[in-house]
Design an enzyme around this catalytic site. Structure first.
Site, short mmCIF file in Angstrom:
data_model
loop_
_atom_site.label_atom_id
_atom_site.label_comp_id
_atom_site.label_asym_id
_atom_site.label_seq_id
_atom_site.Cartn_x
_atom_site.Cartn_y
_atom_site.Cartn_z
N TYR A 57 -21.73 -35.00 -34.51
CA TYR A 57 -22.77 -35.59 -33.88
C TYR A 57 -22.17 -36.87 -33.01
CZ TYR A 57 -26.30 -33.49 -36.80
OH TYR A 57 -27.20 -32.52 -37.33
N SER A 202 -35.11 -29.99 -37.24
CA SER A 202 -36.07 -29.62 -36.16
C SER A 202 -37.79 -29.14 -36.64
CB SER A 202 -35.35 -28.34 -35.36
OG SER A 202 -34.27 -28.73 -34.75
N ALA A 205 -39.72 -28.58 -34.03
CA ALA A 205 -39.12 -27.46 -32.96
C ALA A 205 -38.46 -27.93 -31.79
CB ALA A 205 -40.26 -26.33 -33.04
N LEU A 209 -43.47 -28.72 -30.65
CA LEU A 209 -44.50 -29.28 -31.89
C LEU A 209 -45.36 -30.50 -31.64
CD1 LEU A 209 -43.22 -27.32 -34.98
CD2 LEU A 209 -45.02 -26.52 -33.37
N GLY A 211 -46.54 -31.11 -28.82
CA GLY A 211 -47.67 -30.45 -27.80
C GLY A 211 -47.84 -31.19 -26.49
#
Length: 334
Positions: A57, A202, A205, A209, A211
């Site tokens: 990372y 995740s 996602a 998610l 929204g």
């Protein structure tokens, strides 16, 4: 064979530090360090006890930042998980030990709480399992795990480590309302049976998610294509509606993100959403206080089952690593 005993209790919630240093996917730059630090402090204040990072990372930047934040904050009783990158040019068990020592140096720690193999290799997987066991026996790590491993591979490494009396603590896999393959293909069942904790990466996602993705406000970078695919899926609004219904049952302050994370916790996994600022930290932490009912979980399951427009296992970068070239051991599933 020696008896493996479960040594480490993994919290039911953690925070992933993939975005801390990652320029390619998350657009990191050093100017964000202060905001990341404030997000970290909010996590500690909110009772977060697990942070997950990896040597690749940022490469190394995420570990350095996490180590610095931990030292400067004086936070106690916090578990740190990091990961060994099983690249094909690494050929020896000693490569795992060397990488582990490199991670310890960047983190500024004496031992890592959970040291994981990040993904299957094209070959030599069993060699890395031996190296993981060596790290444990040398006291460099308190517990060991894997990531992106399928059922067969989890059983195989669990058996290999078990012969040395070393428990396999965790399998870090993609798992969310939009990526339910682990519970559909038996992988979650395998982990539950063996006492291997699933760290769900995740869980939102990649942000879908929350929204907040709409046709007029899509995410930037590689995530834009995922958003486009979801917007074209007729069942996608139904899942968002189901999440809104559940969120509303838990008060006006409850967000879709919290409902998604609470779903992962209700499934017995440890979700590790990313946190890049105070707002995300506070939002995600509140999910740990939500206790979804069986009916709420079922409603979310039903709505999620109808959505197909996210990522398929075939599209995963790990799909090419589904079988070890040398031993033919099945490695990756979903």
């Amino acid at each position: 064979a020696a008896q493996a005993t479960q040594a480490l209790q993994v919290p039911n919630f953690g925070v992933g530090a993939w975005a801390w240093g990652d320029r390619l996917f998350w657009g990191y730059n050093e100017k964000q360090d202060q905001e990341l630090r404030e997000g970290f402090d909010a996590c500690i204040k909110g009772g977060v006890k697990l942070f997950d990072t990896a040597e690749i990372y940022g490469p190394g930047r995420s570990e350095e930042l996490l180590g610095t934040f931990l030292r400067e904050s004086g936070a106690k009783d916090v578990q740190v998980a990091t990961k060994f990158a099983a690249f094909p040019w690494k050929l020896d068990r000693q490569d795992v030990v060397k990488a582990c020592k490199g991670s310890l140096e960047r983190l500024g720690m004496d031992s890592i709480d959970i040291y994981q193999i990040h993904f299957p290799s094209v070959w030599k997987n069993e060699v890395f399992w031996d190296g993981l066991g060596d790290c444990y026996e040398q006291g460099l790590v308190k517990a060991v795990g894997v990531s992106n491993y399928g059922s067969s591979a989890v059983r195989a490494i669990s058996k290999t480590l078990g012969e040395r009396g070393i428990p396999l603590t965790s399998n870090q896999i993609q798992y969310s309302l939009l990526y339910r393959y682990p519970e559909l293909n038996g992988m979650k069942e395998t982990c539950d049976e063996l006492g291997v904790k699933i760290l769900a990466y995740s869980p939102l996602a990649l942000g879908a998610l929350t929204g907040k993705w709409t046709p007029s406000t899509p995410p930037s970078g590689p995530r834009a294509a995922i958003s486009d695919k979801l917007q074209k899926d007729a069942a996608w609004p139904g899942l968002l509606d189901a999440m809104k219904d559940v969120a509303q049952q838990h008060g006006p302050e409850t967000t879709l993100s919290q409902a998604a994370i609470a779903w992962c916790i209700a499934k017995g996994t440890t979700p590790i959403p990313g946190v890049r600022n105070v707002r995300q930290a506070q939002d995600n932490i509140r999910a740990t206080q939500l206790k979804l009912s069986a009916n709420e979980v079922q409603a979310l399951d039903s709505a999620a089952a109808k959505v197909s427009g996210f990522l398929s296992p075939e599209a995963s970068p790990f799909n090419s690593l589904s079988r070890s070239m040398d031993t033919k051991q099945a490695m990756y599933e979903a």
